[in-house]
Scaffold this active site. Structure first.
Site, short mmCIF file in Angstrom:
data_model
loop_
_atom_site.label_atom_id
_atom_site.label_comp_id
_atom_site.label_asym_id
_atom_site.label_seq_id
_atom_site.Cartn_x
_atom_site.Cartn_y
_atom_site.Cartn_z
CG ASN A 365 5.36 -31.50 7.76
OD1 ASN A 365 5.33 -32.11 6.70
ND2 ASN A 365 5.79 -30.25 7.84
CG HIS A 396 8.86 -24.45 8.79
ND1 HIS A 396 9.54 -25.52 9.33
CD2 HIS A 396 7.60 -24.88 8.54
CE1 HIS A 396 8.71 -26.56 9.40
NE2 HIS A 396 7.53 -26.21 8.93
#
Length: 510
Positions: A365, A396
């Site tokens: 990521n 998140h």
């Protein structure tokens, strides 16, 4: 990528030859009984089809965009407008009226962009964007019962939040800070003029990245729209011919084809591996109560490996879409080959061969890590590692598993850094010792990542505690003992600070 995760769970349930054990439903776990409901399964399959259809259509549209709306033939305003309109259509197609959340956030933050003072524009944009995202996370999960599948609009909202805050900090750097106080990277990306509404909307909502990202820098995006992107990158690497018109115009076709092969391979791996090693089996009675510690350790590693190809698929496909449009050129490698990895979100080879926790995180990521570094790690005066992990968890979502993962990551990161600083130098005297060190650190890194990331995919408190109890909390204990007993070298904190232009100039004078 929450939408993608839910859709993948549904496909996984359909592919399993035996029913998966249900995770406990208290304290924030994903309600698998809702997912197994035929009506919700149909909704999930519809979302999956929408996601793949949008990305495949975006891929063909990107090729068309690069050829027929080439900056040499079309004005930048037309390119901005087309990319924005098609991106808005994709969002509405995938999420219906829930897409209004995306548009509300964009409008609110553009209001901040044009009205707030440059000394506060980054603060207001950050708190409004992160606050709105968090409210949506909470309402989607706890008010709408874990986000009935049609409400799972959080993926694009997370990407837009990254872009809004990145742009706000870059405007603040360009208009609200002294040049000598900026790092070299901050100086390169700083903006001296606020974007117009069309530029702002295009950057945030363009069809190439609105569904699955990745985040990118505003200067790079505008240079791409205006046709300066590739030439700018070639000049940055000191291309031999400085005449602007004589610079080559490399084609992204080869890079796109390669990434599509990786995408297809990742999809096949996911469909085969996940069927045999579902994450839900980590709460099976056999795993928790019967398997010995070594078997649990190995099985956890295999299960977590099986959960990664879905990310490889989604991120590589998103990267290919941007490349197909002509965006993502990063320069020339040491062998003289053209590189198209400016927007890549992962390096699969480096992930699978990582010999340190740091190396693993740097290649997983990637664009989110870059964003965290830009808006948090380089800017906070205290506890940068802790605050960066907390921000990552908050971005998140609000599932408890995210916080287990990122808070576990803090001591693991500090312990890994301490071991490396204290012992690595003893293994560099010969190739044999270095090979032993690399193998040992590879195994330790892969097992540590599996242990740390497990709550991220389990989401809930009870299955996470059950897993960690069955593993005797071994990594938590080992990490704390290392932190307590190994000396932490003080220069590691000093090295975190980016070199400002002022400090670079002082070194030159010395």
């Amino acid at each position: 990528m929450r939408k993608w995760d839910l859709a993948v769970c549904l496909i996984h349930n359909c592919l399993l030859s035996r029913p998966c054990p249900q995770l406990p439903l208290r304290n924030g776990s994903l309600p698998f009984h809702q997912l197994q409901n035929p009506e919700n399964q149909e909704l999930g399959r519809s979302l999956m089809v929408n996601f793949v259809a949008c990305q495949l259509f975006a891929l063909f549209a990107a090729f068309w965009f690069r050829i027929y709306l080439h900056p040499g033939k079309t004005s930048s305003q037309v390119r901005h407008a087309f990319a924005t309109i098609l991106g808005i259509y994709f969002v509405i197609f995938c999420f219906g009226w829930y897409s209004v959340h995306l548009f509300v956030l964009v409008l609110m933050c553009y209001g901040i962009m044009v009205s707030a003072s440059v000394s506060n524009i980054h603060r207001y944009s950050f708190f409004v964007a992160m606050g709105y995202l968090t409210i949506c996370h909470i309402s989607r999960i706890y008010i709408f019962h874990y986000g009935i599948l049609t409400t799972d609009f959080s993926g694009p909202l997370m990407i837009v939040t990254q872009k809004i805050t990145t742009l706000a900090f870059q405007v603040h750097d360009g208009l609200g800070r002294r040049t000598e106080d900026l790092s070299a990277e901050q100086h390169r990306l700083a903006l001296k003029v606020k974007p117009s509404f069309l530029e702002y909307s295009s950057y945030l909502l363009n069809f190439m990245s609105v569904i699955a990202g990745p985040c990118n820098n505003f200067k790079d995006y505008v240079a791409f729209i205006e046709g300066r992107h590739i030439h700018m990158k070639l000049l940055e690497v000191n291309w031999k011919q400085k005449d602007f018109h004589s610079l080559p115009d490399p084609s992204p076709t080869g890079a796109v084809i390669h990434k599509l092969y990786v995408t297809l391979g990742s999809l096949l791996l996911f469909l085969t591996l996940t069927k045999s090693f579902p994450v839900t089996c980590l709460v099976d009675d056999w795993f928790v109560h019967e398997a010995n510690f070594l078997a649990r350790l190995c099985y956890l590693y295999v299960v977590m490996q099986a959960s990664k190809p879905k990310y490889y698929f989604a991120w590589t496909l998103a990267d290919a879409v941007n490349n197909a449009a002509g965006f993502g050129f990063s320069g020339v490698d040491k062998n003289g080959n053209f590189c198209w990895d400016l927007l890549s979100n992962l390096n699969i080879w480096k992930i699978e061969t990582a010999t340190s926790f740091k190396m693993y995180l740097e290649n997983w990521n990637i664009q989110t890590s870059t964003w965290l570094k830009c808006v948090c790690y380089e800017r906070v005066p205290w506890y940068p590692t802790v605050l960066t992990f907390i921000l990552s968890a908050l971005w998140h979502g609000v599932y408890p598993g995210y916080y287990f993962t990122f808070l576990t990551g803090v001591p693991v990161t500090l312990a890994a850094r301490a071991v490396r600083n204290n012992y690595r130098r003893y293994f560099l005297s010969s190739k044999a010792l270095k090979a032993v060190y690399d193998v040992a650190t590879w195994a330790a890194t892969q097992l540590a990542v599996s242990y740390t990331a497990a709550p991220f995919v389990m989401l809930a408190v009870e299955p996470t505690i059950s897993l960690y109890k069955s593993m005797y909390f071994y990594l938590h204990i080992v990490s704390l003992l290392i932190i307590l007993y190994l000396p932490i070298k003080p220069q590691t904190h000093i090295q975190r600070q980016p070199q400002t232009l002022n400090s670079v100039n002082k070194k030159k004078m010395d």
